[in-house]
Design an enzyme around this catalytic site. Structure first.
Site, PDB file in Angstrom:
ATOM      1  N   CYS A   1      28.968  15.484  43.956  1.00 27.31           N
ATOM      2  CA  CYS A   1      29.882  14.794  43.046  1.00 27.31           C
ATOM      3  C   CYS A   1      29.103  14.144  41.906  1.00 27.31           C
ATOM      4  O   CYS A   1      28.457  13.108  42.091  1.00 27.31           O
ATOM      5  CB  CYS A   1      30.663  13.747  43.850  1.00 27.31           C
ATOM      6  SG  CYS A   1      31.698  12.683  42.858  1.00 27.31           S
TER       7      CYS A   1
ATOM      8  N   CYS B   1      30.225  10.654  40.978  1.00 26.87           N
ATOM      9  CA  CYS B   1      29.774   9.620  41.923  1.00 26.87           C
ATOM     10  C   CYS B   1      28.290   9.297  41.716  1.00 26.87           C
ATOM     11  O   CYS B   1      27.893   8.143  41.762  1.00 26.87           O
ATOM     12  CB  CYS B   1      29.938  10.090  43.366  1.00 26.87           C
ATOM     13  SG  CYS B   1      31.563  10.750  43.749  1.00 26.87           S
ATOM     14  N   ASP B   2      27.473  10.321  41.526  1.00 25.53           N
ATOM     15  CA  ASP B   2      26.027  10.132  41.669  1.00 25.53           C
ATOM     16  C   ASP B   2      25.200  10.393  40.410  1.00 25.53           C
ATOM     17  O   ASP B   2      23.990  10.147  40.416  1.00 25.53           O
ATOM     18  CB  ASP B   2      25.502  11.058  42.787  1.00 25.53           C
ATOM     19  CG  ASP B   2      26.117  10.699  44.136  1.00 25.53           C
ATOM     20  OD1 ASP B   2      26.426   9.507  44.331  1.00 25.53           O
ATOM     21  OD2 ASP B   2      26.302  11.596  44.965  1.00 25.53           O
TER      22      ASP B   2
HETATM   23  C1  LIG Z   1      28.369  12.893  49.756  1.00 34.93           C
HETATM   24  C2  LIG Z   1      29.578  12.319  49.056  1.00 34.93           C
HETATM   25  C3  LIG Z   1      29.408  11.190  48.259  1.00 34.93           C
HETATM   26  C4  LIG Z   1      30.503  10.629  47.617  1.00 34.93           C
HETATM   27  N1  LIG Z   1      30.319   9.510  46.856  1.00 34.93           N
HETATM   28  C5  LIG Z   1      31.378   8.919  46.271  1.00 34.93           C
HETATM   29  C6  LIG Z   1      31.233   7.720  45.497  1.00 34.93           C
HETATM   30  O1  LIG Z   1      30.108   7.223  45.323  1.00 34.93           O
HETATM   31  N2  LIG Z   1      32.338   7.179  44.945  1.00 34.93           N
HETATM   32  C7  LIG Z   1      33.583   7.734  45.096  1.00 34.93           C
HETATM   33  O2  LIG Z   1      34.565   7.160  44.595  1.00 34.93           O
HETATM   34  N3  LIG Z   1      33.757   8.868  45.805  1.00 34.93           N
HETATM   35  C8  LIG Z   1      32.705   9.468  46.387  1.00 34.93           C
HETATM   36  N4  LIG Z   1      32.871  10.643  47.091  1.00 34.93           N
HETATM   37  C9  LIG Z   1      34.231  11.204  47.183  1.00 34.93           C
HETATM   38  C10 LIG Z   1      35.028  10.423  48.248  1.00 34.93           C
HETATM   39  O3  LIG Z   1      34.263  10.350  49.419  1.00 34.93           O
HETATM   40  C11 LIG Z   1      36.360  11.100  48.527  1.00 34.93           C
HETATM   41  O4  LIG Z   1      37.068  11.259  47.316  1.00 34.93           O
HETATM   42  C12 LIG Z   1      37.199  10.263  49.490  1.00 34.93           C
HETATM   43  O5  LIG Z   1      36.499  10.010  50.687  1.00 34.93           O
HETATM   44  C13 LIG Z   1      38.514  10.959  49.820  1.00 34.93           C
HETATM   45  O6  LIG Z   1      39.206  10.162  50.707  1.00 34.93           O
HETATM   46  P1  LIG Z   1      40.295  10.767  51.707  1.00 34.93           P
HETATM   47  O7  LIG Z   1      40.762   9.615  52.538  1.00 34.93           O
HETATM   48  O8  LIG Z   1      41.309  11.523  50.961  1.00 34.93           O
HETATM   49  O9  LIG Z   1      39.519  11.845  52.588  1.00 34.93           O
HETATM   50  P2  LIG Z   1      38.209  11.770  53.485  1.00 34.93           P
HETATM   51  O10 LIG Z   1      37.312  10.649  53.107  1.00 34.93           O
HETATM   52  O11 LIG Z   1      37.670  13.154  53.464  1.00 34.93           O
HETATM   53  O12 LIG Z   1      38.779  11.456  54.936  1.00 34.93           O
HETATM   54  C14 LIG Z   1      39.577  12.383  55.631  1.00 34.93           C
HETATM   55  C15 LIG Z   1      39.669  11.944  57.062  1.00 34.93           C
HETATM   56  O13 LIG Z   1      40.559  12.796  57.785  1.00 34.93           O
HETATM   57  C16 LIG Z   1      39.985  13.075  59.033  1.00 34.93           C
HETATM   58  N5  LIG Z   1      40.576  14.279  59.617  1.00 34.93           N
HETATM   59  C17 LIG Z   1      40.546  15.552  59.116  1.00 34.93           C
HETATM   60  N6  LIG Z   1      41.170  16.394  59.964  1.00 34.93           N
HETATM   61  C18 LIG Z   1      41.593  15.625  61.006  1.00 34.93           C
HETATM   62  C19 LIG Z   1      42.286  15.911  62.215  1.00 34.93           C
HETATM   63  N7  LIG Z   1      42.694  17.144  62.529  1.00 34.93           N
HETATM   64  N8  LIG Z   1      42.549  14.893  63.080  1.00 34.93           N
HETATM   65  C20 LIG Z   1      42.150  13.629  62.787  1.00 34.93           C
HETATM   66  N9  LIG Z   1      41.501  13.298  61.639  1.00 34.93           N
HETATM   67  C21 LIG Z   1      41.220  14.294  60.787  1.00 34.93           C
HETATM   68  C22 LIG Z   1      38.511  13.203  58.715  1.00 34.93           C
HETATM   69  O14 LIG Z   1      37.758  13.147  59.857  1.00 34.93           O
HETATM   70  C23 LIG Z   1      38.342  11.992  57.814  1.00 34.93           C
HETATM   71  O15 LIG Z   1      38.207  10.831  58.571  1.00 34.93           O
HETATM   72  C24 LIG Z   1      31.798  11.218  47.741  1.00 34.93           C
HETATM   73  C25 LIG Z   1      31.951  12.376  48.528  1.00 34.93           C
HETATM   74  C26 LIG Z   1      30.857  12.920  49.173  1.00 34.93           C
HETATM   75  C27 LIG Z   1      31.038  14.152  50.020  1.00 34.93           C
END
Ligand SMILES: Cc1cc2nc3c(=O)[nH]c(=O)nc-3n(C[C@H](O)[C@H](O)[C@H](O)COP(=O)(O)OP(=O)(O)OC[C@H]3O[C@@H](n4cnc5c(N)ncnc54)[C@H](O)[C@@H]3O)c2cc1C
Length: 318
Positions: free
Chosen positions: A133, A136-137
């Site tokens: 990302c 992000c970084d």
């Molecule tokens: C390495 C990295 C660094 C990042 N750094 C930043 C940053 O600095 N700033 C920023 O704003 N964004 C950052 N991002 C992006 C950010 O992490 C995502 O946009 C954000 O986490 C999305 O949130 P979400 O809740 O939609 O999904 P996610 O954070 O992906 O969470 C989804 C959840 O659903 C769960 N899940 C999936 N399937 C199932 C199932 N069948 N049963 C139960 N649970 C399930 C997963 O285990 C997880 O807990 C980064 C992403 C990555 C990969």
């Protein structure tokens, strides 16, 4: 039976849980057995989440979100949803343990997964020079030499954005032509900080505590060479985690779950979706958290309307 079950424990799921719990809906959060906390558990410093001027470690931020949700009465279960029955008024959520939980409303916040190269160094150096990302970084790579892997629009966009910080950006691509749209290609070709490395794939990521370079392998003759780098951005695609709802909820052309306008309402009444699983564009922690808020408020309105309709029906019978 529960009022609402939230599937996923990233910023979207936990924020939905905070709002639903504060609305006295006593939500159950199914957090996943091994990936609780979502994508931010894979990173180190998060510098763009509002409220933390000094930055905060990703896992610590997610711990705080969970703590806040639990404080208001959310119950968190560390298990995976393996099956969903979303038809009718009672939604059934089956977990890996075999337990079946029922609710009137479900919030689906399972996020999305960046495609990985599948190399050992990738996981080990995630947040230590390997990133998915640029938004992000990118800021961490001022005056550094970095590379972007990929040949599509997102790779071109990430590379062009990264030239704001880096002194040099390589784009590494397996072929000698790009998939990216013409306008994105032209923008990248015209940028003096960008250099293309064609017909090459990454065979290894080098570095102990931080990325120091990569081993490139030619896709033409298999020869290898080292390229010193300070950072590597992997931009080879992103897959929304939708497999549980295939054939149950309508998807958008991008593969995300389709929602009604700016709401979180999916094509099935009582089922809401939030975060990266509905977002092909922004995919940030704070946008996911905002989207979780929308889902909790939509679920709350749905449940209130349901309760009102039941009251009316009871009154009519009496
Ligand atoms: C390495 C990295 C660094 C990042 N750094 C930043 C940053 O600095 N700033 C920023 O704003 N964004 C950052 N991002 C992006 C950010 O992490 C995502 O946009 C954000 O986490 C999305 O949130 P979400 O809740 O939609 O999904 P996610 O954070 O992906 O969470 C989804 C959840 O659903 C769960 N899940 C999936 N399937 C199932 C199932 N069948 N049963 C139960 N649970 C399930 C997963 O285990 C997880 O807990 C980064 C992403 C990555 C990969």
């Amino acid at each position: 039976m529960r009022q609402v079950i939230i599937i996923g424990s990233g910023p979207a799921g936990y924020t939905a849980a905070i709002y639903a719990a504060r609305a006295n809906l006593e939500p159950l959060v199914v957090a996943s057995s091994v990936e609780a906390g979502g994508e931010l558990m894979n990173t180190t410093e998060v510098e763009n989440f509002p409220g933390f001027p000094e930055g905060i470690q990703g896992p610590e931020l997610m711990d705080k979100m969970r703590e806040q949700a639990e404080k208001f009465g959310a119950e968190v279960l560390y298990d995976d949803v393996v099956e969903l029955d979303l038809d009718g008024a009672v939604k059934k959520v089956t977990l890996g343990s075999g337990a079946v939980h029922e609710a009137s409303a479900v919030i689906f916040a399972t996020g999305s997964a960046y495609r990985k190269l599948g190399l050992e160094g990738e996981e080990r150096l995630s947040g230590r020079g390997v990133s998915w990302c640029a938004t992000c970084d990118g800021f961490f790579f001022r005056e550094r030499t970095i590379a972007v892997v990929g040949g599509g629009d997102s790779a071109m966009e990430e590379a062009t954005f990264l030239t704001r910080f880096a002194s040099k950006v390589y784009i590494i691509h397996r072929k000698d032509t790009l998939r990216a749209s013409k306008i994105m290609q032209e923008r990248a070709f015209a940028d003096p900080k960008i250099e293309f490395i064609w017909n090459a794939e990454i065979a290894d990521i080098l570095g102990e505590d931080a990325v120091s370079g990569v081993v490139l392998r030619s896709t033409e003759d298999g020869t290898t060479r080292e390229l010193p780098l300070d950072g590597l951005f992997v931009a080879i695609g992103n897959d929304p985690r939708t497999h549980l709802v295939h054939g149950k909820l309508e998807l958008a052309p991008e593969g995300t779950i389709k929602v009604d306008g700016r709401s979180s309402r999916t094509t099935v009444p009582g089922v809401f979706a939030a975060g990266d699983v509905i977002d092909p564009t922004y995919r940030q922690a704070v946008t996911a958290a905002g989207s979780g808020t929308v889902a909790a408020l939509d679920a709350e309105h749905f449940l209130a309307a349901l309760a009102q309709a039941e009251q009316k029906a009871d009154a009519a019978v009496a």
